[in-house]
Write a protein that holds these residues in place. Structure first.
Motif, short mmCIF file in Angstrom:
data_model
loop_
_atom_site.label_atom_id
_atom_site.label_comp_id
_atom_site.label_asym_id
_atom_site.label_seq_id
_atom_site.Cartn_x
_atom_site.Cartn_y
_atom_site.Cartn_z
N MET A 38 0.84 -1.19 0.00
CA MET A 38 0.00 0.00 0.00
C MET A 38 0.87 1.25 0.00
O MET A 38 1.81 1.35 0.78
N ASP A 39 0.57 2.17 -0.90
CA ASP A 39 1.25 3.47 -0.92
C ASP A 39 0.40 4.48 -0.16
O ASP A 39 -0.83 4.48 -0.26
N THR A 40 1.05 5.33 0.59
CA THR A 40 0.32 6.39 1.27
C THR A 40 1.18 7.65 1.34
O THR A 40 2.42 7.58 1.20
N LEU A 41 0.55 8.77 1.52
CA LEU A 41 1.25 10.05 1.62
C LEU A 41 1.00 10.64 3.00
O LEU A 41 -0.14 10.76 3.45
N LEU A 42 2.09 10.98 3.70
CA LEU A 42 1.99 11.67 4.98
C LEU A 42 2.46 13.11 4.79
O LEU A 42 3.46 13.36 4.11
N ARG A 146 -0.80 -4.88 -5.31
CA ARG A 146 -1.33 -3.63 -4.80
C ARG A 146 -2.49 -3.90 -3.83
O ARG A 146 -3.33 -4.76 -4.07
N SER A 147 -2.51 -3.17 -2.71
CA SER A 147 -3.61 -3.30 -1.75
C SER A 147 -4.02 -1.92 -1.26
O SER A 147 -3.26 -0.96 -1.37
N LYS A 148 -5.22 -1.84 -0.68
CA LYS A 148 -5.75 -0.56 -0.24
C LYS A 148 -5.95 -0.48 1.26
O LYS A 148 -6.24 0.58 1.80
N GLU A 149 -5.83 -1.61 1.96
CA GLU A 149 -6.00 -1.60 3.40
C GLU A 149 -5.09 -2.62 4.06
O GLU A 149 -4.62 -3.56 3.42
N ILE A 150 -4.86 -2.42 5.36
CA ILE A 150 -3.94 -3.26 6.12
C ILE A 150 -4.67 -3.85 7.32
O ILE A 150 -5.48 -3.17 7.97
#
Length: 390
Positions: A38-42, A146-150
């Motif tokens: 999962m990619d995320t932006l902080l 690719r995934s959207k949640e953990i």
């Protein structure tokens, strides 16, 4: 006659084994879990970033590898080229584009240019370094989708800090290894690009004291939000390991620390260390900072003894893991080995060295895994230990 037949059979077995090893995962034993990414932006409101048409809170582009409870059969495995695709058209587009440019430069510089047998520049005949780079990223299929949640609060968490002028995905196979064995593995970019400035550095007028340590703290907070009651561990390579020592003294919420060759391990001149690595020297040599967790230190010093500068590290437990064989500084990274698996018709005279290093890389993964499991299961171990890898 019998000896000839036996030798021929052994040669054929060895040849077939080498032929069968077509990717990194023939060397690395993954665990029972499928892996999601999962990619995320902080955005860090404590610091401002201004460059390449962006002005606002400091961004961290974060990758999180994690175990998947159920594998989606429709999901395609990612390729390395996916890290070089900018899909989000937002105000950070030009920043992302610049980062991708620097990531390409890093892979060419650290993994493609140099021939490890001759010490000179590689000659790939009709292929340029850029051609080899394109082959690597398009032909490398990873073992994550690719995934959207953990699935939070169920797995231990590992934070990874990359080395100087490098990328958050420099150790993607390490991330997949640990995720497949039941860990959440977090990596982020700790460098941002600035105009007219060498990547990895900041313009003098933009330097803020302790910002780098606080950047690592920001990722630590993310790890805490995902860990629940599960333990958190840290792995750093080179500058990344140095940043760990600069940041995590007194940190009781960290349960284990792994250093992959800070480069200080080879030095004995205290004045030189103080000059070149002032912040680490201040913490370890002057303040005698306390690290209330086990520390595993890896470095290719070639000697079965503790590393001089870290010999009296004030840690709960210290394990030194030198290697006796030649093991390059970037051999601790997944990306270092990727040209091993490109087209067979491309002559690479240092291929045997890369293969030997990859076998040792796999041994490092097992050692790191065992070190972490010893902590999780509270196994009694010596307070100080040297484990030679060869």
């Amino acid at each position: 006659m019998k000896k000839t037949i036996i030798c021929s059979c052994l040669f054929l077995m060895l040849f077939s084994t080498l032929q069968a090893q077509k990717n990194m995962y023939d060397y690395i034993k993954l665990g029972k879990f499928s892996v999601g990414l999962m990619d995320t932006l902080l955005l860090d409101s404590n610091y401002q970033y201004e460059a390449y048409n962006y002005q606002g809170h400091k961004p961290y582009f974060v990758q999180i590898w994690h175990p998947l409870r159920q594998k989606n059969q429709n999901e395609e495995l990612l390729k390395l080229s996916d890290f070089f695709a900018v899909e989000t058209k937002d105000e950070l587009l030009t920043v992302r584009t610049q980062l991708i440019k620097h990531y390409q430069e890093a892979i060419i510089r650290d993994c493609i240019e140099e021939n490890w047998l001759s010490g000179e520049l590689n000659d790939f005949s009709k292929y340029t370094f850029e051609d080899i780079f394109k082959l690597i990223i398009t032909e490398t299929t990873m073992q994550s989708a690719r995934s959207k949640e953990i699935a939070t609060s169920q797995f231990p968490v590992i934070i990874y800090h990359h080395g100087a002028q490098s990328s958050s995905f420099e150790n993607f196979a390490m991330a997949e290894y640990f995720a497949s064995h039941g860990f959440i593995f977090i990596a982020a970019n700790f460098h941002l690009p600035y105009e007219n400035t060498l990547f990895g550095l900041k313009p003098f007028d933009k330097i803020v004291k302790n910002e780098e340590e606080q950047s690592l703290r920001a990722i630590f907070k993310l790890a805490q939000s995902l860990s629940g009651t599960q333990p958190i561990f840290f792995i750093g390579h080179s500058l990344g390991a140095q940043m760990g020592f600069r940041t995590f003294d007194q940190e009781t919420n960290l349960k284990g620390f792994i250093s992959l060759e800070t480069t200080i391990e080879f030095k004995t001149d205290q004045e030189k260390i103080k000059e070149m690595w002032a912040e680490v020297f201040q913490k370890i040599a002057i303040e005698k900072a306390n690290y209330p967790f086990p520390v595993l230190l890896c470095a290719a010093t070639g000697e079965e003894k503790p590393f001089a500068f870290f010999e009296n590290l004030n840690a709960y437990r210290t394990v030194f893991a030198p290697t006796k064989e030649t093991f390059e500084h970037n051999a601790y990274l997944s990306i270092f080995y990727l040209r091993l698996f490109i087209k067979n018709d491309i002559v690479q005279t240092d291929k045997e060295i890369l293969q030997d290093n990859l076998l040792l890389y796999a041994k490092h993964l097992k050692l790191m895994h065992e070190f972490i499991l010893d902590i999780i299961y509270q196994r009694n171990k010596p307070n100080r230990e040297v484990k030679l890898l060869k």
